[in-house]
Design a protein around this motif. Structure first.
Motif, mmCIF file in Angstrom:
data_model
loop_
_atom_site.group_PDB
_atom_site.id
_atom_site.type_symbol
_atom_site.label_atom_id
_atom_site.label_comp_id
_atom_site.label_asym_id
_atom_site.label_seq_id
_atom_site.Cartn_x
_atom_site.Cartn_y
_atom_site.Cartn_z
ATOM 1 N N ALA A 186 0.837 -1.198 0.000
ATOM 2 C CA ALA A 186 0.000 0.000 0.000
ATOM 3 C C ALA A 186 0.871 1.247 0.000
ATOM 4 N N HIS A 187 0.364 2.293 -0.625
ATOM 5 C CA HIS A 187 1.096 3.558 -0.592
ATOM 6 C C HIS A 187 1.166 4.073 0.835
ATOM 7 N N PRO A 188 2.279 4.616 1.251
ATOM 8 C CA PRO A 188 2.364 5.171 2.602
ATOM 9 C C PRO A 188 1.422 6.343 2.760
ATOM 10 N N GLY A 189 0.891 6.468 3.956
ATOM 11 C CA GLY A 189 0.051 7.613 4.250
ATOM 12 C C GLY A 189 -1.318 7.553 3.656
ATOM 13 N N SER A 190 -1.769 6.364 3.212
ATOM 14 C CA SER A 190 -3.070 6.293 2.555
ATOM 15 C C SER A 190 -4.190 6.014 3.524
ATOM 16 N N GLY A 191 -3.924 6.054 4.803
ATOM 17 C CA GLY A 191 -4.977 5.997 5.812
ATOM 18 C C GLY A 191 -5.746 4.698 5.773
ATOM 19 N N ALA A 192 -7.056 4.808 5.968
ATOM 20 C CA ALA A 192 -7.895 3.619 6.047
ATOM 21 C C ALA A 192 -8.256 3.086 4.675
ATOM 22 N N HIS A 193 -7.851 3.755 3.626
ATOM 23 C CA HIS A 193 -8.260 3.350 2.286
ATOM 24 C C HIS A 193 -7.029 3.281 1.389
ATOM 25 N N PRO A 194 -6.165 2.291 1.612
ATOM 26 C CA PRO A 194 -4.910 2.245 0.880
ATOM 27 C C PRO A 194 -5.108 1.911 -0.590
ATOM 28 N N GLY A 195 -4.207 2.426 -1.380
ATOM 29 C CA GLY A 195 -4.102 1.987 -2.753
ATOM 30 C C GLY A 195 -2.894 1.083 -2.867
ATOM 31 N N GLY A 196 -2.464 0.843 -4.051
ATOM 32 C CA GLY A 196 -1.294 0.003 -4.250
ATOM 33 C C GLY A 196 -0.866 0.105 -5.687
ATOM 34 N N TRP A 197 -0.168 -0.909 -6.169
ATOM 35 C CA TRP A 197 0.297 -0.878 -7.543
ATOM 36 C C TRP A 197 0.530 -2.291 -8.040
ATOM 37 N N LEU A 198 0.627 -2.407 -9.353
ATOM 38 C CA LEU A 198 1.093 -3.626 -9.999
ATOM 39 C C LEU A 198 2.482 -3.338 -10.542
ATOM 40 N N ASP A 199 3.409 -4.223 -10.278
ATOM 41 C CA ASP A 199 4.755 -4.068 -10.812
ATOM 42 C C ASP A 199 4.751 -4.442 -12.292
ATOM 43 N N ALA A 200 5.442 -3.646 -13.105
ATOM 44 C CA ALA A 200 5.462 -3.859 -14.542
ATOM 45 C C ALA A 200 6.834 -3.523 -15.100
ATOM 46 N N ARG A 201 7.089 -4.005 -16.292
ATOM 47 C CA ARG A 201 8.299 -3.678 -17.033
ATOM 48 C C ARG A 201 7.905 -3.485 -18.493
ATOM 49 N N VAL A 202 8.474 -2.473 -19.117
ATOM 50 C CA VAL A 202 8.163 -2.190 -20.513
ATOM 51 C C VAL A 202 9.470 -2.059 -21.284
ATOM 52 N N HIS A 203 9.614 -2.841 -22.347
ATOM 53 C CA HIS A 203 10.780 -2.724 -23.236
ATOM 54 C C HIS A 203 10.296 -2.133 -24.550
ATOM 55 N N LEU A 204 10.882 -0.998 -24.953
ATOM 56 C CA LEU A 204 10.420 -0.253 -26.117
ATOM 57 C C LEU A 204 11.526 -0.120 -27.150
ATOM 58 N N THR A 205 11.150 -0.182 -28.422
ATOM 59 C CA THR A 205 12.127 0.110 -29.469
ATOM 60 C C THR A 205 12.360 1.602 -29.602
ATOM 61 N N ASP A 206 11.392 2.428 -29.144
ATOM 62 C CA ASP A 206 11.540 3.888 -29.156
ATOM 63 C C ASP A 206 11.033 4.416 -27.823
ATOM 64 N N PRO A 207 11.887 5.064 -27.029
ATOM 65 C CA PRO A 207 11.477 5.500 -25.685
ATOM 66 C C PRO A 207 10.352 6.525 -25.685
ATOM 67 N N ARG A 208 10.091 7.183 -26.818
ATOM 68 C CA ARG A 208 8.997 8.156 -26.862
ATOM 69 C C ARG A 208 7.630 7.502 -26.665
ATOM 70 N N ASP A 209 7.570 6.181 -26.768
ATOM 71 C CA ASP A 209 6.299 5.476 -26.629
ATOM 72 C C ASP A 209 5.954 5.141 -25.184
ATOM 73 N N LEU A 210 6.771 5.573 -24.229
ATOM 74 C CA LEU A 210 6.558 5.155 -22.845
ATOM 75 C C LEU A 210 5.176 5.544 -22.313
ATOM 76 N N THR A 211 4.810 6.819 -22.443
ATOM 77 C CA THR A 211 3.525 7.276 -21.899
ATOM 78 C C THR A 211 2.364 6.505 -22.498
ATOM 79 N N THR A 212 2.389 6.307 -23.817
ATOM 80 C CA THR A 212 1.307 5.582 -24.476
ATOM 81 C C THR A 212 1.247 4.141 -24.004
ATOM 82 N N ALA A 213 2.401 3.487 -23.887
ATOM 83 C CA ALA A 213 2.417 2.093 -23.437
ATOM 84 C C ALA A 213 1.841 1.971 -22.032
ATOM 85 N N VAL A 214 2.217 2.881 -21.142
ATOM 86 C CA VAL A 214 1.709 2.836 -19.769
ATOM 87 C C VAL A 214 0.195 3.007 -19.751
#
Length: 468
Positions: free
Chosen positions: A263-291
């Motif tokens: 859980a994210h720190p400081g999220s109180g009684a309603h925590p969030g979290g995340w999924l771990d991911a990895r992205v390999h791109l042929t062009d780094p400009r595509d990062l935002t779109t891929a995410v």
């Protein structure tokens, strides 16, 4: 809609349910935060509220280094709304402003650039350029603090047109130079930071709000996986989903792990979290779109609190919601691909991949191809419903991208010869991300609106409906 007093109460209680729904800034410190920030609550008369991080940045406030407000999931409103503002926010998240400018965004929406600027500024306190700038700044911070990529490469990967623009934006948003921001990375980020390799890719944390039921999402992805394009490895609870991506500037391979992060720190009684991911791109400009495409696939911008509150009030669904709080309605990494797969099914889709898909220049394990584009399929197999659907996708008669008008898309799909109502419902749910689709021929209560798509996933997860 919350008034300012209600927002301040959310800040006082550090209520993580509202992270991303609004931001607050403190006049005496010049800093803006997420509602769940663990810092001492400021006095009410010193607090200002903003609909977006971009609006806070535009008013001269810099991001809090403790709660990192730029890292929260996007407002769930943009995930649901079908009006021009919601469509614009989804297109901006997909990187359209970076690639095509405000004129390109306006053209996709069918409005003038002036109209788009006026609507976004009036409702969100920031126009499309400022909203895209905030997104680029966040991408830059993530790359600076989690990878060892050179600063110049990070500037263009985050979507900046020049290194100077990158430096100026980072200073304005974070009150630090890129080098200082990298040095200030949390201990875990500094330890894990490395130069990405073709096998590792760029490490990412895909944030979500509230609880997240990863198991049912990975069950569905494993059930649907098309060989050559997708694979799911591992055992339930520790699976990894991998797939190929066709992106504006090149291609990519993405991997997402099933096990949720802490859980994210400081999220109180309603925590969030995340999924771990990895992205390999042929062009780094595509990062935002891929995410953003991964976020849509995994439905990471949903509001599980609103969904569970409505569906949990129904006697039939209440025990299902209690058993699986935070159940998501998966979307699609490629809407056109999803439409074809909804029509053909997994086995026929695999045949189309092997026959017409573009082979990767550097295959990675079992991932060897990109899913064939609609134009290729329309030319290769023009007959029947498949030919009609792919032709409509190729010529723009049917538009399913992040800025699509859902009503127009529904009507266009209905006009495709041979496309049945059940397949259309799947396309609307998955490719368009429509949260309120009921399958034809079923008596679905109106009390489940506007979350009928989620209700059906609860029924499927409980074994009361079959996955198609």
């Amino acid at each position: 809609m919350m008034d300012e007093d209600s927002r301040y109460e959310a800040v006082r209680s550090r209520d993580g349910r509202f992270d991303g729904a609004f931001f607050f800034a403190v006049a005496t410190t010049g800093i803006y935060c997420r509602p769940s920030c663990p810092a001492v609550t400021p006095k009410r008369h010193n607090v200002r509220f903003f609909a977006t991080a971009a609006a806070a940045q535009g008013s001269g406030f810099r991001a809090c280094r403790r709660c990192r407000p730029d890292a929260v999931p996007g407002s769930a409103e943009w995930n649901v709304r079908a009006d021009v503002v919601g469509r614009a926010m989804r297109l901006i998240a997909d990187g359209v402003v970076d690639r095509e400018g405000v004129a390109g965004l306006a053209a996709r929406l069918g409005y003038s650039a002036r109209q788009v600027q006026r609507q976004l500024t009036g409702e969100l306190g920031a126009g499309p350029v400022a909203l895209a700038r905030a997104q680029r700044a966040h991408a830059a911070r993530v790359l600076l603090q989690t990878t060892g990529l050179p600063v110049t490469r990070i500037a263009f990967a985050a979507g900046f047109a020049s290194v100077r623009q990158f430096n100026d934006t980072v200073r304005a948003v974070y009150a630090a130079t890129p080098s200082e921001l990298r040095a200030a990375a949390p201990r875990g980020g500094r330890t894990a930071r490395r130069t990405p390799t073709p096998t590792a890719g760029i490490p990412l944390r895909l944030a979500h709000r509230g609880p997240y039921q990863a198991g049912p999402v990975f069950d569905l992805l494993e059930h649907e996986a098309v060989p050559g394009v997708e694979e799911v490895s591992g055992t339930p609870g520790t699976r990894t989903y991998r797939r190929t991506l066709r992106l504006p500037y090149g291609t990519g391979i993405a991997a997402v792990d099933e096990r949720p992060g802490a859980a994210h720190p400081g999220s109180g009684a309603h925590p969030g979290g995340w999924l771990d991911a990895r992205v390999h791109l042929t062009d780094p400009r595509d990062l935002t779109t891929a995410v953003q495409r991964l976020r849509r696939l995994f439905d990471l911008d949903a509001d599980p609190y609103a969904v569970d509150e409505r569906l949990g009030a129904d006697p039939r669904l209440a025990p299902l919601v209690a058993a699986r709080p935070g159940l998501r309605s998966p979307g699609a990494a490629d809407p056109d691909e999803l439409a074809v797969r909804a029509l053909t099914g997994r086995d026929e889709a695999a045949r189309l991949v092997q026959r017409y898909g573009k082979r990767l220049d550097a295959p990675c394990g079992s991932l060897t191809h990109l899913f064939p584009e609609p134009g290729v399929l329309a030319e290769a197999e023009p007959d029947g419903t498949l030919g009609a659907l792919t032709a409509a996708l190729a010529d723009g008669t049917v538009r399913l991208g992040p800025g699509a008008d859902r009503d127009d898309a529904r009507d266009a799909l209905a006009a495709v010869p041979g496309l049945d109502a059940r397949t259309t419902a799947v396309i609307r749910t998955r490719a368009l991300g429509d949260p309120d689709v009921a399958p034809p021929g079923r008596d679905i209560p109106d009390s489940w609106r506007p979350w009928r798509s989620y209700a059906l996933h609860h029924l499927r997860s409980a074994g009361e409906l079959e996955y198609r």
